[in-house]
Design an enzyme around this catalytic site. Structure first.
Site, mmCIF file in Angstrom:
data_model
loop_
_atom_site.group_PDB
_atom_site.id
_atom_site.type_symbol
_atom_site.label_atom_id
_atom_site.label_comp_id
_atom_site.label_asym_id
_atom_site.label_seq_id
_atom_site.Cartn_x
_atom_site.Cartn_y
_atom_site.Cartn_z
ATOM 1 N N GLY A 60 62.583 68.134 -94.194
ATOM 2 C CA GLY A 60 61.641 68.195 -95.436
ATOM 3 C C GLY A 60 61.408 69.126 -96.241
ATOM 4 N N THR A 104 67.151 65.898 -97.678
ATOM 5 C CA THR A 104 66.558 65.094 -98.397
ATOM 6 C C THR A 104 66.374 65.473 -99.850
ATOM 7 O OG1 THR A 104 65.828 63.699 -96.674
ATOM 8 C CG2 THR A 104 64.964 62.899 -98.692
ATOM 9 N N ILE A 116 72.741 54.845 -91.723
ATOM 10 C CA ILE A 116 74.008 54.885 -92.350
ATOM 11 C C ILE A 116 75.131 54.412 -91.139
ATOM 12 C CG2 ILE A 116 75.749 56.118 -93.746
ATOM 13 C CD1 ILE A 116 73.098 56.048 -95.127
ATOM 14 N N GLY A 117 74.796 55.187 -90.064
ATOM 15 C CA GLY A 117 75.508 54.675 -89.128
ATOM 16 C C GLY A 117 76.921 55.598 -89.017
ATOM 17 N N GLY A 126 62.529 63.822 -94.825
ATOM 18 C CA GLY A 126 61.712 64.053 -96.026
ATOM 19 C C GLY A 126 60.325 64.641 -95.710
ATOM 20 N N CYS A 159 72.191 61.707 -83.789
ATOM 21 C CA CYS A 159 72.045 60.590 -84.901
ATOM 22 C C CYS A 159 71.295 59.562 -84.143
ATOM 23 C CB CYS A 159 73.685 60.216 -85.349
ATOM 24 S SG CYS A 159 73.261 59.125 -86.538
ATOM 25 N N ASN A 205 66.693 56.238 -93.331
ATOM 26 C CA ASN A 205 68.198 55.758 -93.631
ATOM 27 C C ASN A 205 68.663 55.541 -92.181
ATOM 28 O OD1 ASN A 205 70.590 57.666 -92.353
ATOM 29 N ND2 ASN A 205 68.711 58.994 -92.784
ATOM 30 N N THR A 249 66.739 63.342 -88.091
ATOM 31 C CA THR A 249 65.755 62.709 -88.393
ATOM 32 C C THR A 249 64.836 61.953 -87.306
ATOM 33 O OG1 THR A 249 67.211 60.795 -88.288
ATOM 34 C CG2 THR A 249 66.868 61.818 -90.502
#
Lengths: 272, 323
Positions: free
Chosen positions: B263, B285, B90-91, B236, B149, B88, B212
């Site tokens: 995950g 996720t 998304i920002g 995930g 992020c 992903n 992530t």
């Protein structure tokens, strides 16, 4: 919720019709809404697949409804779905999203329904609801359906639309059936001749690939008529939380799963 | 494997049911009724999931990251599925601090669990300002500083990828609040425990990990990235072994409580994180796959503790058998 698979059959190359038993939650479902389907219990494929409602039918037996989903087996998820057999169940969330705005789709107006490829799926449900709302008066001349496909083998729902009483026009990219060319070219041809004096007296409802919808939006704008378009995108949650499936609009990024999938074509910034 | 199957083959009759384990955990002064929360960005502001999850049953709800000004986010496409995972970018799309105060915070008035606000920013001052402004609201129980992020950059760098930046940021934000500060760490580093130490030194009350893993995927037909942002964050089940290893490493190096994530799909995954050293866990996720996952994880942890005769959830934390 887990819905029982009643049938899952191939219609035409790669195109399948899935029937699920539907609980009461689907009674008020609107065309344009979707179900978010978990195809595997394992981790791969991981995410749910959004599939639009092709039909919701509560006419058969008392209380028991049927949800129909028309889909194209294009990737791993939908190919796995195609292998699912009756009596198995499918885990779905839904109905989700904002459907077509039926209030503005008065059959006193002329309505053009424009389908590109598998984009026909939610539009049958729309045509059916429009026919139901005309309370017995024929929709011929009022609801005009344009079905676009690559080849004649991939033309879907022609008979079904005719059965509802709609005027049906077909286009194929290779000219093997109906108009040769894109469905938007066919729309361009049909629009001027059918326009009544008051141009607002016409609405376009479309679903298909994004470039096609951009052309539809452009034609609608040029002809000064309203258009509602149903968009498609990969989705995360499907509930409006993850902001993964956005489209750029005049009021910023909007969520396709929650603010759509149906949008007023004029709101979308197609080049965004 | 489902949460239920953890206890398959062992069932207790009415009389012989062991004492119900105590699920309460303390995360650096933040008392949680149980160790299960949801990961920032995967649960919106909570209300999006209200039809599927009684969020009051969770240990805490963590909001999507709030920034000082409105952020429109990155260009779509923003999500893409990969093998047992998802990318992903998304920002950090959000409507900014003022909108959160005006339109969102009131919705938490009757919340019966803890609210942790995730905070992001482009400068240390922005983080401090948000934390300072929101500390005044009784609805807010703690902050998670999103310094990891992968889809936005802070002076060309992700803060959590630099020890010095992490230390300075945490120090500065520490002065802005008395509420517990949780620092969310990035896995995109050589030695995550070193960054965790910097957070500890800066005055953090807890750390959460992992955010992530930076990744990408390419559409070979168009030779374009599948994401508008080109790269994105991988989450995930695909990242779970990496996340688990990092929790174990951090647990061995610092004294702060750890919120483990990466995950988690079921209770067994969550129990692994706790054994590795996480005092609490966050489901991310998996919320997209099954909105009820967090509650299933909670139930499964309780069942596991029962079955293995743990009296409290805390006893399980860091109990890895290395003999």
């Amino acid at each position: 919720m887990k819905l029982e698979i009643l049938s899952n059959v191939i219609l035409k190359e790669d195109h399948y019709l899935l029937e699920l038993s539907a609980p009461q939650d689907f009674k008020e479902a609107l065309p344009g809404q979707f179900v978010h389907c978990r195809i595997e219990d394992s981790c791969d494929p991981l995410l749910r697949r959004p599939l639009s409602l092709h039909d919701v039918d509560f006419s058969a037996k008392q209380g028991l409804g049927i949800v129909r989903v028309l889909y194209k087996a294009v990737g791993r998820g939908t190919q796995l779905l195609a292998s699912r057999k009756p009596s198995m169940s499918l885990d779905v969330l839904g109905p989700l999203g904002k459907g077509f705005d039926l209030k503005t789709l008065d059959t006193k107006k002329k309505i053009f329904i424009v389908a590109g490829g598998i984009g026909v799926a939610p539009l049958f449900f729309l045509a059916k609801q429009l026919a139901a709302r005309s309370s017995g008066r024929p929709v011929a001349g009022k609801v005009v359906v344009l079905v676009g496909a690559k080849t004649k083998e991939q033309v879907l729902c022609e008979k079904e639309f005719k059965k509802l009483g709609c005027d049906v026009h077909i286009s194929t990219d290779d000219g093997s059936k109906g108009f040769k060319g894109r469905v938007t070219d066919l729309l361009k041809e049909l629009l001027p001749s059918t326009l009544p004096a008051g141009r607002q007296a016409l609405t376009i409802c479309a679903c298909g690939p994004k470039p096609m919808l951009a052309v539809v939006a452009d034609l609608a704008k040029k002809n000064n008529c309203q258009a509602q378009v149903s968009l498609e995108e990969f989705m995360g949650c499907g509930l409006g939380a993850c902001l993964g499936c956005v489209i750029r609009t005049t009021s910023g990024y909007q969520r396709i799963c929650h603010d759509g999938p149906v949008f007023d074509a004029g709101e979308i910034l197609w080049r965004g | 494997m489902t949460a239920r199957s953890l206890t398959q083959g062992r069932s207790y009759g009415e009389g012989e049911h062991p004492v119900k384990p105590r699920l309460e955990v303390n995360i650096g002064g933040l008392e949680l009724k149980n160790p299960v929360m949801v990961a920032s960005g995967t649960f919106g502001y909570g209300d999006e999931f209200a039809d599927y999850v009684d969020i009051n049953k969770l240990g805490a709800v963590v909001t999507k990251t709030i920034t000082k000004s409105r952020r429109q986010g990155t260009r779509p496409p923003r999500v893409y599925e990969t093998a047992a995972g998802m990318l992903n970018a998304i920002g950090l799309q959000n409507n900014g601090l003022q909108d959160f105060i005006d339109n969102k915070i009131g919705k938490y008035k009757n919340l019966k669990t803890k609210l942790i606000v995730s905070v992001g920013g482009e400068t240390n001052e922005e983080y401090a300002d948000i934390v300072s402004a929101l500390s005044a609201y009784k609805e807010v129980s703690a902050f998670e500083l999103n310094i990891s992020c992968p889809n936005i950059e802070y002076k060309d760098k992700i803060i959590a990828c630099d020890e010095g930046l992490t230390l300075r940021l945490v120090k500065e934000v520490r002065r802005a609040t008395r509420l517990p500060l949780i620092v969310k760490l990035s896995p995109n580093v050589t030695d995550i425990a070193q960054i965790a130490q910097a957070a500890q030194e800066g005055g953090a009350d807890a750390v959460s990990l992992v955010n992530t893993l930076l990744g990408m995927a390419i559409d070979v037909k168009s030779r374009k990235s599948v994401l508008g942002n080109i790269t994105g964050g991988l989450s995930g089940p695909a990242i779970k072994p990496v996340a688990l290893r990092m929790v174990w490493q951090v647990h061995n190096r610092i004294n702060l409580p750890i919120i483990g994530m990466g995950g988690i799909m079921n209770a067994r995954d969550a129990v692994e994180f706790m054994i590795a050293g996480a005092s609490a866990v966050a489901v991310g996720t998996a919320n997209f796959v099954e909105p009820k996952t967090s509650l299933e994880v909670l139930e499964g942890i309780s069942d596991y503790l029962c079955e293995h005769r743990f009296k409290t959830a805390s006893e399980l934390v860091g109990s890895l058998n290395v003999s």
